[in-house]
Design an enzyme around this catalytic site. Sequence first.
Site, PDB file in Angstrom:
ATOM      1  N   TYR A 440       0.813  -1.219   0.000  1.00 47.41           N
ATOM      2  CA  TYR A 440       0.000   0.000   0.000  1.00 47.41           C
ATOM      3  C   TYR A 440       0.847   1.270   0.000  1.00 47.41           C
ATOM      4  O   TYR A 440       2.049   1.231   0.138  1.00 47.41           O
ATOM      5  CB  TYR A 440      -1.048   0.007   1.103  1.00 47.41           C
ATOM      6  CG  TYR A 440      -0.659  -0.102   2.549  1.00 47.41           C
ATOM      7  CD1 TYR A 440       0.626   0.069   3.030  1.00 47.41           C
ATOM      8  CD2 TYR A 440      -1.661  -0.377   3.501  1.00 47.41           C
ATOM      9  CE1 TYR A 440       0.923  -0.020   4.376  1.00 47.41           C
ATOM     10  CE2 TYR A 440      -1.377  -0.471   4.843  1.00 47.41           C
ATOM     11  CZ  TYR A 440      -0.089  -0.286   5.284  1.00 47.41           C
ATOM     12  OH  TYR A 440       0.191  -0.376   6.618  1.00 47.41           O
ATOM     13  N   GLU A 441       0.167   2.395  -0.216  1.00 44.54           N
ATOM     14  CA  GLU A 441       0.797   3.698  -0.431  1.00 44.54           C
ATOM     15  C   GLU A 441       1.737   3.675  -1.641  1.00 44.54           C
ATOM     16  O   GLU A 441       2.770   4.333  -1.669  1.00 44.54           O
ATOM     17  CB  GLU A 441       1.554   4.156   0.824  1.00 44.54           C
ATOM     18  CG  GLU A 441       0.700   4.391   2.031  1.00 44.54           C
ATOM     19  CD  GLU A 441      -0.401   5.418   1.780  1.00 44.54           C
ATOM     20  OE1 GLU A 441      -0.193   6.310   0.927  1.00 44.54           O
ATOM     21  OE2 GLU A 441      -1.452   5.323   2.417  1.00 44.54           O
ATOM     22  N   GLY A 442       1.361   2.937  -2.662  1.00 46.09           N
ATOM     23  CA  GLY A 442       2.183   2.801  -3.858  1.00 46.09           C
ATOM     24  C   GLY A 442       3.087   1.600  -3.721  1.00 46.09           C
ATOM     25  O   GLY A 442       3.969   1.564  -2.870  1.00 46.09           O
TER      26      GLY A 442
END
Length: 592
Positions: A440-442
Amino acid sequence: MADYQVPLKDMSFLLYDVFNADKLWQSLPTLAERVDRDTAEAILQGCAKIAEQEIAPLSRNGDETGVTFDAGNVTTAPGYKEAFKTYAEGGWTSLGGDPDFGGMGMPKMLTAFHEEMLCSADISFSLYPGLTAGAGLSLAKHGSEALKTRYLTRMYAGDWAASMCLTEAHAGTDLGMIRTKAVPQADDSYLVSGTKIFITAGEHDLTENIVHLVLAKLPDAPDGPRGISLFLVPKFHVNDDETIGEQNNVSCGSIEHKMGIHASATCVMNFDGAKGYLVGELNKGLACMFTMMNFERIGVGIQGLGAAERSYQNALEYAKDRIQGRSLSGVKSPDAQADSLLVHGDVRRMLLNMKALNEGSRALSTYIAMQLDIATYGTGEAQAKADQLVALMTPIAKAFFTDLGFENTVAGQQVFGGHGYVREWGQEQLVRDTRISQIYEGTNGIQAMDLLARKVAGSKGKLVLVFLEEVRAYIQESKNDAMQEFIQPLANATDELADLTEHLLLAAQASPEELGCAANDYLHVFGYTAMAYVWAKMAEVSLAASDDKSFHESKVRTARYFFSRLLPRCQSLITSAKSGQSAVFDIAEELF
């Protein structure tokens, strides 16, 4: 599982001996008014206490119980609500916040350690205040005075929490494809409609209100990411007298059942003409959101470090206590049936990998946090340089730390052997909880492309030169003969990183696919080289120290381990990165 103990000595060593944080703070007028060494020590000790005593004990039961969903309502695991109340009452929700709206305004060098403590104690718990802190940054920088006065003050007080609503079922990384709509109203508000998925802390029972930051498009917005705007959509309306009003048209449709972070609510959020307010300018929502996302990406990197530290502490205690087999060089504990696991070379290898990578990650994290503080509060050339280093280092912080974090939680599990695979010892939870940090978060692949394609190639190598020039200046200034065992391999690694950068920029002129194929290897070469830089700095301080000899001897010997056993990983990565794109793209789709 061993009781978590915050590595306060290591944190103080980094702050005051390696990076001279107290002197830096005094040189920056805004920070000089807010923090000194005594204040910082009190903050770290207070945070350590709540992390060790209030939050860490919740982790096991939180994992087993998880969150529950009933008709749109989410209930957190037993003890979480009480712990969050204690946490908020202690002022921890305001630690990095804007002082004009009730925050403490502490530097990132301190808040990064605060985040590590929370993540070591319980990643699931850390996500609730972490999302609120990130949202607070976006709101403080881009929100109107009215929005900041009404919402920031209550967020910093811990009365209200926040979430970040980006992802949709068909639009993950490619946010330009989002379908959530915002229709302007006569009173300057907007009616927001759409569904967001994978929303951390989208619904819970820890606070009386939840402030959602939502990406959406106006009906006439330009196509793609240029048409995205950011809106503040509260769960409950707020009356003119600041009391909570009726519920907005926003609801939780369901929660995800996940591999890990069971005590963190991951929600599907439905916005059905929910009333929202513009944050920043129309069609510039991504810039506003990236204020938060860059904060979160560094925070997610610290999640990897936090879990890895907990894994190391557990594995080390187990290795000392567990007797199994005899040393190859002869019996070490003749009065026992067997020697401890620590006599075995392979167990020592795993533990030293964890120790060297954890301490190196903490030092590199502190270095990046220092750049953030200079970029935020500095002026002139120093501020400009720090701003460039932050842009360069953010994807490394997110991807490198989380890759190492997962590696180290698995290594800790391996030290336990079969006991690491069963729930009793808590190691398998760390592996499961940490896995998401690479996603997550890229995803880490996206971070690698951000580093190589956007930051390095996008600047034609100029951003890398900012870092390389700093390291080379440090190497040039090092005249201590005792340091040469560290300086020479650091110099070699720096030259090899420069050579790899030049090679890839040239290769990309013939085929841009070279960047995508080499990005992951490049990020790790950069990460290990940057870690070598901070390990050299730590070794330099410890070689010169006259107090606490065992601590500093451990630092020097661990530095030697890093340079001899871990930095050489760069060689295979460089070979792979330079091998070119043909081996990757010469296989037709039907041959997969």
